[in-house]
Motif scaffolding. Structure first.
Motif, PDB file in Angstrom:
ATOM      1  N   THR A 204       0.825  -1.208   0.000  1.00  0.00           N
ATOM      2  CA  THR A 204       0.000   0.000   0.000  1.00  0.00           C
ATOM      3  C   THR A 204       0.859   1.258   0.000  1.00  0.00           C
ATOM      4  O   THR A 204       1.972   1.266   0.533  1.00  0.00           O
ATOM      5  CB  THR A 204      -0.939   0.024   1.216  1.00  0.00           C
ATOM      6  N   ALA A 205       0.310   2.317  -0.587  1.00  0.00           N
ATOM      7  CA  ALA A 205       1.053   3.571  -0.707  1.00  0.00           C
ATOM      8  C   ALA A 205       0.089   4.712  -0.983  1.00  0.00           C
ATOM      9  O   ALA A 205      -1.058   4.511  -1.403  1.00  0.00           O
ATOM     10  CB  ALA A 205       2.095   3.476  -1.817  1.00  0.00           C
ATOM     11  N   GLN A 206       0.579   5.914  -0.760  1.00  0.00           N
ATOM     12  CA  GLN A 206      -0.077   7.146  -1.191  1.00  0.00           C
ATOM     13  C   GLN A 206       0.620   7.645  -2.452  1.00  0.00           C
ATOM     14  O   GLN A 206       1.795   7.346  -2.662  1.00  0.00           O
ATOM     15  CB  GLN A 206       0.022   8.212  -0.095  1.00  0.00           C
ATOM     16  N   PRO A 207      -0.078   8.381  -3.304  1.00  0.00           N
ATOM     17  CA  PRO A 207       0.605   8.996  -4.453  1.00  0.00           C
ATOM     18  C   PRO A 207       1.740   9.899  -3.981  1.00  0.00           C
ATOM     19  O   PRO A 207       1.721  10.407  -2.861  1.00  0.00           O
ATOM     20  CB  PRO A 207      -0.508   9.799  -5.134  1.00  0.00           C
ATOM     21  N   GLY A 208       2.713  10.097  -4.847  1.00  0.00           N
ATOM     22  CA  GLY A 208       3.866  10.889  -4.478  1.00  0.00           C
ATOM     23  C   GLY A 208       3.544  12.329  -4.139  1.00  0.00           C
ATOM     24  O   GLY A 208       4.246  12.952  -3.333  1.00  0.00           O
ATOM     25  N   ASP A 209       2.477  12.881  -4.735  1.00  0.00           N
ATOM     26  CA  ASP A 209       2.132  14.286  -4.469  1.00  0.00           C
ATOM     27  C   ASP A 209       1.098  14.433  -3.362  1.00  0.00           C
ATOM     28  O   ASP A 209       0.620  15.547  -3.096  1.00  0.00           O
ATOM     29  CB  ASP A 209       1.619  14.950  -5.748  1.00  0.00           C
ATOM     30  N   ALA A 210       0.710  13.345  -2.704  1.00  0.00           N
ATOM     31  CA  ALA A 210      -0.277  13.417  -1.627  1.00  0.00           C
ATOM     32  C   ALA A 210       0.315  14.144  -0.419  1.00  0.00           C
ATOM     33  O   ALA A 210       1.500  14.010  -0.122  1.00  0.00           O
ATOM     34  CB  ALA A 210      -0.739  12.019  -1.231  1.00  0.00           C
ATOM     35  N   LYS A 211      -0.518  14.908   0.267  1.00  0.00           N
ATOM     36  CA  LYS A 211      -0.069  15.662   1.439  1.00  0.00           C
ATOM     37  C   LYS A 211      -1.034  15.450   2.598  1.00  0.00           C
ATOM     38  O   LYS A 211      -2.248  15.450   2.405  1.00  0.00           O
ATOM     39  CB  LYS A 211       0.027  17.158   1.109  1.00  0.00           C
ATOM     40  N   PRO A 212      -0.512  15.267   3.799  1.00  0.00           N
ATOM     41  CA  PRO A 212      -1.400  15.131   4.961  1.00  0.00           C
ATOM     42  C   PRO A 212      -2.048  16.463   5.315  1.00  0.00           C
ATOM     43  O   PRO A 212      -1.497  17.533   5.013  1.00  0.00           O
ATOM     44  CB  PRO A 212      -0.449  14.653   6.063  1.00  0.00           C
ATOM     45  N   VAL A 213      -3.199  16.384   5.942  1.00  0.00           N
ATOM     46  CA  VAL A 213      -3.938  17.592   6.336  1.00  0.00           C
ATOM     47  C   VAL A 213      -4.112  17.601   7.841  1.00  0.00           C
ATOM     48  O   VAL A 213      -4.082  16.558   8.507  1.00  0.00           O
ATOM     49  CB  VAL A 213      -5.306  17.650   5.635  1.00  0.00           C
ATOM     50  N   GLU A 214      -4.296  18.787   8.385  1.00  0.00           N
ATOM     51  CA  GLU A 214      -4.497  18.932   9.824  1.00  0.00           C
ATOM     52  C   GLU A 214      -5.836  18.315  10.236  1.00  0.00           C
ATOM     53  O   GLU A 214      -6.830  18.400   9.504  1.00  0.00           O
ATOM     54  CB  GLU A 214      -4.468  20.405  10.213  1.00  0.00           C
ATOM     55  N   VAL A 215      -5.848  17.696  11.412  1.00  0.00           N
ATOM     56  CA  VAL A 215      -7.064  17.114  11.966  1.00  0.00           C
ATOM     57  C   VAL A 215      -7.510  17.979  13.125  1.00  0.00           C
ATOM     58  O   VAL A 215      -6.696  18.385  13.972  1.00  0.00           O
ATOM     59  CB  VAL A 215      -6.812  15.659  12.440  1.00  0.00           C
ATOM     60  N   ALA A 216      -8.818  18.284  13.187  1.00  0.00           N
ATOM     61  CA  ALA A 216      -9.341  19.162  14.230  1.00  0.00           C
ATOM     62  C   ALA A 216      -9.093  18.561  15.612  1.00  0.00           C
ATOM     63  O   ALA A 216      -9.269  17.355  15.824  1.00  0.00           O
ATOM     64  CB  ALA A 216     -10.829  19.393  14.020  1.00  0.00           C
ATOM     65  N   TYR A 217      -8.673  19.417  16.553  1.00  0.00           N
ATOM     66  CA  TYR A 217      -8.407  18.974  17.920  1.00  0.00           C
ATOM     67  C   TYR A 217      -9.724  18.822  18.667  1.00  0.00           C
ATOM     68  O   TYR A 217     -10.580  19.711  18.644  1.00  0.00           O
ATOM     69  CB  TYR A 217      -7.502  19.989  18.612  1.00  0.00           C
ATOM     70  N   ALA A 218      -9.886  17.665  19.332  1.00  0.00           N
ATOM     71  CA  ALA A 218     -11.145  17.384  20.031  1.00  0.00           C
ATOM     72  C   ALA A 218     -11.237  18.075  21.374  1.00  0.00           C
ATOM     73  O   ALA A 218     -12.295  18.040  22.015  1.00  0.00           O
ATOM     74  CB  ALA A 218     -11.296  15.876  20.219  1.00  0.00           C
ATOM     75  N   GLY A 219     -10.163  18.695  21.824  1.00  0.00           N
ATOM     76  CA  GLY A 219     -10.204  19.413  23.090  1.00  0.00           C
ATOM     77  C   GLY A 219      -9.652  18.635  24.258  1.00  0.00           C
ATOM     78  O   GLY A 219      -9.448  19.204  25.331  1.00  0.00           O
ATOM     79  N   VAL A 220      -9.421  17.349  24.083  1.00  0.00           N
ATOM     80  CA  VAL A 220      -8.853  16.525  25.146  1.00  0.00           C
ATOM     81  C   VAL A 220      -7.753  15.643  24.548  1.00  0.00           C
ATOM     82  O   VAL A 220      -7.764  15.340  23.362  1.00  0.00           O
ATOM     83  CB  VAL A 220      -9.931  15.632  25.817  1.00  0.00           C
ATOM     84  N   GLY A 221      -6.818  15.244  25.426  1.00  0.00           N
ATOM     85  CA  GLY A 221      -5.768  14.348  24.972  1.00  0.00           C
ATOM     86  C   GLY A 221      -4.718  15.053  24.126  1.00  0.00           C
ATOM     87  O   GLY A 221      -4.647  16.286  24.076  1.00  0.00           O
ATOM     88  N   LYS A 222      -3.918  14.235  23.420  1.00  0.00           N
ATOM     89  CA  LYS A 222      -2.856  14.767  22.591  1.00  0.00           C
ATOM     90  C   LYS A 222      -3.415  15.389  21.317  1.00  0.00           C
ATOM     91  O   LYS A 222      -4.475  15.005  20.835  1.00  0.00           O
ATOM     92  CB  LYS A 222      -1.875  13.652  22.215  1.00  0.00           C
ATOM     93  N   TYR A 223      -2.680  16.374  20.805  1.00  0.00           N
ATOM     94  CA  TYR A 223      -3.048  16.925  19.524  1.00  0.00           C
ATOM     95  C   TYR A 223      -2.797  15.878  18.438  1.00  0.00           C
ATOM     96  O   TYR A 223      -1.741  15.236  18.424  1.00  0.00           O
ATOM     97  CB  TYR A 223      -2.240  18.190  19.230  1.00  0.00           C
ATOM     98  N   PRO A 224      -3.745  15.670  17.528  1.00  0.00           N
ATOM     99  CA  PRO A 224      -3.594  14.620  16.509  1.00  0.00           C
ATOM    100  C   PRO A 224      -2.540  14.984  15.468  1.00  0.00           C
ATOM    101  O   PRO A 224      -2.322  16.155  15.145  1.00  0.00           O
ATOM    102  CB  PRO A 224      -4.983  14.542  15.881  1.00  0.00           C
ATOM    103  N   THR A 225      -1.877  13.959  14.972  1.00  0.00           N
ATOM    104  CA  THR A 225      -0.911  14.127  13.895  1.00  0.00           C
ATOM    105  C   THR A 225      -1.649  14.344  12.583  1.00  0.00           C
ATOM    106  O   THR A 225      -2.723  13.761  12.359  1.00  0.00           O
ATOM    107  CB  THR A 225      -0.041  12.863  13.773  1.00  0.00           C
ATOM    108  N   PRO A 226      -1.146  15.196  11.697  1.00  0.00           N
ATOM    109  CA  PRO A 226      -1.796  15.354  10.388  1.00  0.00           C
ATOM    110  C   PRO A 226      -1.961  14.017   9.680  1.00  0.00           C
ATOM    111  O   PRO A 226      -1.097  13.134   9.785  1.00  0.00           O
ATOM    112  CB  PRO A 226      -0.815  16.272   9.635  1.00  0.00           C
TER     113      PRO A 226
END
Length: 462
Positions: A273-295
């Motif tokens: 499995t793979a992502q395309p070479g030009d794919a970019k991660p996006v920010e994930v909204a913080y739920a307000g508790v716990g660790k900040y999510p990784t893009p």
């Protein structure tokens, strides 16, 4: 090689062997080492102890004692042979692979019913992992290691909860039911052996085969990395590593090479499995508790087959990667033509849990990119072969293809070692005897390679 041919190169063999056996403490050990090499290179169908001794005119007990109970250091010989091979070959790549040794009976070290590519099926055999140095013109084995199956390691025997002490062993699943001819389930009739008895049996087998206590089951890809580390301790470093899909599809193996600063181009399976070479991660909204999510990437990873099919067969280009070897029907210097195929390459970002776990904990979530090389013959509905490579983004397609196809040389090694030099003819049962035999067979092959490089008439030797 016949007696006359061997006599012609006697002085060269003595000089070559003097370097290989320089670390052996006794004169008789060095002399027996040369004698064993001569036995491996002499014509004859079997290269086991008794047939070799008969051709050499010596007592076979002398050869057997040299392999199984003499006190010489096989690791030192392997180191000197590997160093000589690297200097002689000047490799463009190192190749990792494994081969099978068919065996009768259960007593030979690490023999088990397991799949062997050499047999093309599951059979009773030993499996050895090997590292080779290669170019299009020559190749040689640098290192060997005998694979220890789970059935030869008591730390792989599950407890009453199904857990095993060996962290590399998979959890063994019990299969209490089987199917009869009509497809109906019926009770499993295999007799269950108590855990304590299983452990005692394995301990007895290991002791009889004299397997060192530190040699335990671990996957073949990890054994390959260990051998590469051992070669590094000997001052040898690969220019590039290539493998078949059995190793290349394992993300831990690729990461292990990258962590060591070693470049790689490895075959893999279409389901990787793979992502395309030009794919970019996006920010994930913080739920307000716990660790900040990784893009995260907005779309799930896809198989490299899907990415290749989407790219399209029309992008495939005809590439010639090497001259064909002459055949028995070849006439004089007439060219046998070139090997060629249709390929394309694109940049991708391999995915999967192992790859994600290897990313920095506080990173930006970007997967490392690499090459996906695809072979897609004209007229086929889908590609036939896939490779991944961390070579630079400006690497030419022809270079990718040439390097991806360079592992063909090891098939020559296995063929020459098995058919001409008796690699798989060892009939002893001990761990040390097996490693000494394959080391000496490798030494004999390296000597023949030296002859081919210095004497064109020797090209036809086994």
């Amino acid at each position: 090689m016949d007696e006359r041919g061997l006599a012609r190169v006697r002085e060269q063999l003595q000089e070559f062997a003097a370097g290989v056996f320089a670390g052996l403490p006794r004169v008789d050990q060095r002399e027996t080492g040369v004698r064993y090499l001569r036995g491996l290179m002499l014509d004859g169908q079997r290269k086991s102890m008794q047939p070799m001794a008969a051709r050499l005119g010596v007592d076979h007990q002398q050869l057997q004692q040299f392999l199984t109970s003499s006190t010489w250091d096989v690791t030192g010989v392997r180191r000197r042979v590997a160093t000589m091979a690297a200097e002689m070959i000047a490799p463009r790549v190192w190749v990792v692979d494994d081969t099978g040794f068919a065996k009768d009976g259960p007593a030979s070290a690490c023999v088990a019913r397991q799949y062997s590519g050499s047999l093309g099926k599951v059979g009773n055999c030993q499996i050895a992992v090997s590292v080779h140095a290669g170019t299009d013109a020559a190749s040689a084995v640098l290192n060997w290691r005998l694979f220890v199956p789970e059935s030869w390691d008591e730390t792989c025997v599950p407890d009453q909860h199904g857990k095993v002490a060996n962290g590399h062993a998979r959890r063994l699943r019990r299969q209490p039911l089987t199917l009869d001819e009509a497809g109906k389930k019926k009770p499993h009739v295999r007799k269950e052996v108590p855990r304590e008895e299983q452990i005692a049996q394995i301990v007895r087998r290991r002791a009889a085969a004299k397997i060192p206590d530190g040699e335990r089951y671990r996957p073949k890809w990890l054994m390959a990395l260990e051998m590469i580390d051992e070669l590094a301790d000997w001052g040898l470093r690969p220019p590039l590593v290539t493998t078949d899909a059995g190793y290349g599809q394992v993300a831990e193996f690729r990461q292990g090479l990258s962590e060591r600063g070693i470049g790689w181009i490895v075959a893999t399976t279409s389901s990787t499995t793979a992502q395309p070479g030009d794919a970019k991660p996006v920010e994930v909204a913080y739920a307000g508790v716990g660790k900040y999510p990784t893009p995260r990437y907005p779309h799930p990873a896809r198989s490299i087959k899907d990415l290749a099919v989407e790219h399209g067969a029309e992008h495939a280009t005809l590439v010639h990667w090497r001259e064909r070897l002459p055949t028995a029907d070849s006439i004089g210097d007439q060219s046998a033509g070139t090997l060629s195929g249709h390929f394309f390459a694109l940049r991708i970002r391999p995915a999967g849990r192992t790859v994600r776990e290897g990313l920095p904990q506080h990173g930006d979530g970007v997967l490392p990119d690499c090459w996906l090389l695809v072979q897609w013959p004209p007229g086929e509905d889908e590609p036939t072969d896939y490779w991944l490579s961390d070579l630079p983004a400006d690497t030419a397609l022809t270079d990718l293809v040439h390097l991806a196809k360079s592992r063909w040389r090891i098939e020559h090694d296995y063929r020459e070692l098995k058919t001409g030099l008796g690699l798989d003819h060892f009939e002893g049962r001990s761990w040390i005897g097996w490693h000494r035999h394959v080391t000496l067979a490798t030494t004999a092959q390296l000597f023949l390679t030296q002859l081919r490089q210095t004497d064109p008439k020797a090209a036809g030797q086994p």
